[in-house]
Enzyme design. Sequence first.
Site, short mmCIF file in Angstrom:
data_model
loop_
_atom_site.label_atom_id
_atom_site.label_comp_id
_atom_site.label_asym_id
_atom_site.label_seq_id
_atom_site.Cartn_x
_atom_site.Cartn_y
_atom_site.Cartn_z
N HIS A 1 1.70 -1.16 -6.95
CA HIS A 1 1.98 -0.14 -5.93
C HIS A 1 3.48 0.12 -5.80
CE1 HIS A 1 2.74 0.94 -1.61
NE2 HIS A 1 1.86 1.87 -1.93
N GLU B 1 4.51 2.35 -8.62
CA GLU B 1 4.13 3.74 -8.38
C GLU B 1 5.16 4.45 -7.50
OE1 GLU B 1 2.12 5.92 -4.99
OE2 GLU B 1 0.86 4.23 -5.57
N HIS B 2 5.64 3.76 -6.47
CA HIS B 2 6.68 4.34 -5.62
C HIS B 2 7.97 4.57 -6.40
CE1 HIS B 2 5.46 4.07 -1.20
NE2 HIS B 2 4.36 3.74 -1.86
N GLU C 1 13.37 1.83 -1.34
CA GLU C 1 11.92 1.95 -1.40
C GLU C 1 11.23 0.68 -0.91
OE1 GLU C 1 9.09 4.78 -1.67
OE2 GLU C 1 11.27 4.96 -1.94
N GLU D 1 5.27 0.70 5.36
CA GLU D 1 3.88 1.04 5.09
C GLU D 1 2.96 -0.14 5.37
OE1 GLU D 1 1.19 2.89 1.40
OE2 GLU D 1 3.30 2.37 1.08
#
Length: 421
Positions: free
Chosen positions: A48, A51-52, A121, A128
């Site tokens: 994940h 992906e960011h 990020e 998140e």
Amino acid sequence: MSQTRISTLPNGLRVITRDMPGLHSASIGVWVGAGCRDERVEQNGIAHFLEHMAFKGTATRSALDIVEQIENVGGYINAYTSRDVTSYYARVLAGDVSMALDVISDIVLNPVFDQREIEIERGVILQEIGQSLDTPDDVIFDWLQEAAYPDQPMGRTILGPTERVSAFDKGDLSGFITEHYGPERMIVAAAGAVDHDRITRQVEQIFSHLAARPQTLREPARWQGAETRRVKKLEQAHFALAFEGPGYMSPDFYAAQIWTSALGGGMSSRLFQKVREERGLCYSIFAQSGFHDDTGMVTIYAGTSGDQIADLANLTVDEMKRAAEDMTEAEIARARAQLKAGLLMGLESPTGQAERMARSLAIWGRVSEPAEVAARIDAVTVADVRTHAERLIGNARPALALYGPVRSAPTREKLTQRLAA
């Protein structure tokens, strides 16, 4: 007439397209067969995170360049990570398909992993994670997954734990790409106003330099079933119950979907009618099926008050048993119709078409035409559904997740005994 075409590069990368006459737009993306199931425990969350980071700059594009190139022409670009796959895709007008493929392939193949961007990020992902933890009807599904598949990749959260995410560095990101982003695990899928030959030529130019690499075997999923109960002062008591269902390869694949839809797939379903409409025990209740190549999960979720959680849990189990015994032809017919309608409605979108093609090609090595799928759905009988339900309940080792004012909720053991009674 729409036509699906497939080409395979010498290095194993596959290209699949479907032209959709009458459309002026297209969706195109790269689907990589690597998700959180492919992470070692110390890597949990890296797929994940990667992906960011793909959107944070390449050797030739800044993070702003990436989004501006797509949005300057009115397009849309996004990505997601699941347990099985990571997807990078865009939707643009027909004349911009080549540009979109160039941008997407650039972020997949050439991310720079600038340290400053990694730190920025990292903060975004930690926010998140925090948001998920503050959303009971979100985090409960992570806890349910862990209860179903404890101490293995299938049971770990996609976002990863805070302590892992806080420590990832450039080497971790690059290492995951080296280990899992081989061409044999990549599918370029496009649907809408597309030209297969033109896309395939461009894919060859961009991806043909990638060398095939040995496949890393995934750890098989091992359903165990357990209970997690977290008492907290909340307005709602959150209840999530799961059973091991069939995987994509199972002959029960369609029967499982029909059973779940009839049980709790809409306002006319058994659970909605019995638990909400007749008893008023909740506002929201539903059942859903999830599938992987080697396992599956049937999940029931509801939110209720703390003083009604026991009644809701017991009634839910009772309705499961009753539905396995007396599910009617009318209920099965309605569930069949819902599945077929959902399939066809989803295929009216080029993004839905591209997603389905990539998933089907990865799992089965082919893409079934909608008429073939509809015929398989129609072939499922009441007896098939009841047999599936009886097998699911008879082999029950449920996973149970409870959150909120849940002290009075029955235990997993009590619910299992009630199912067997």
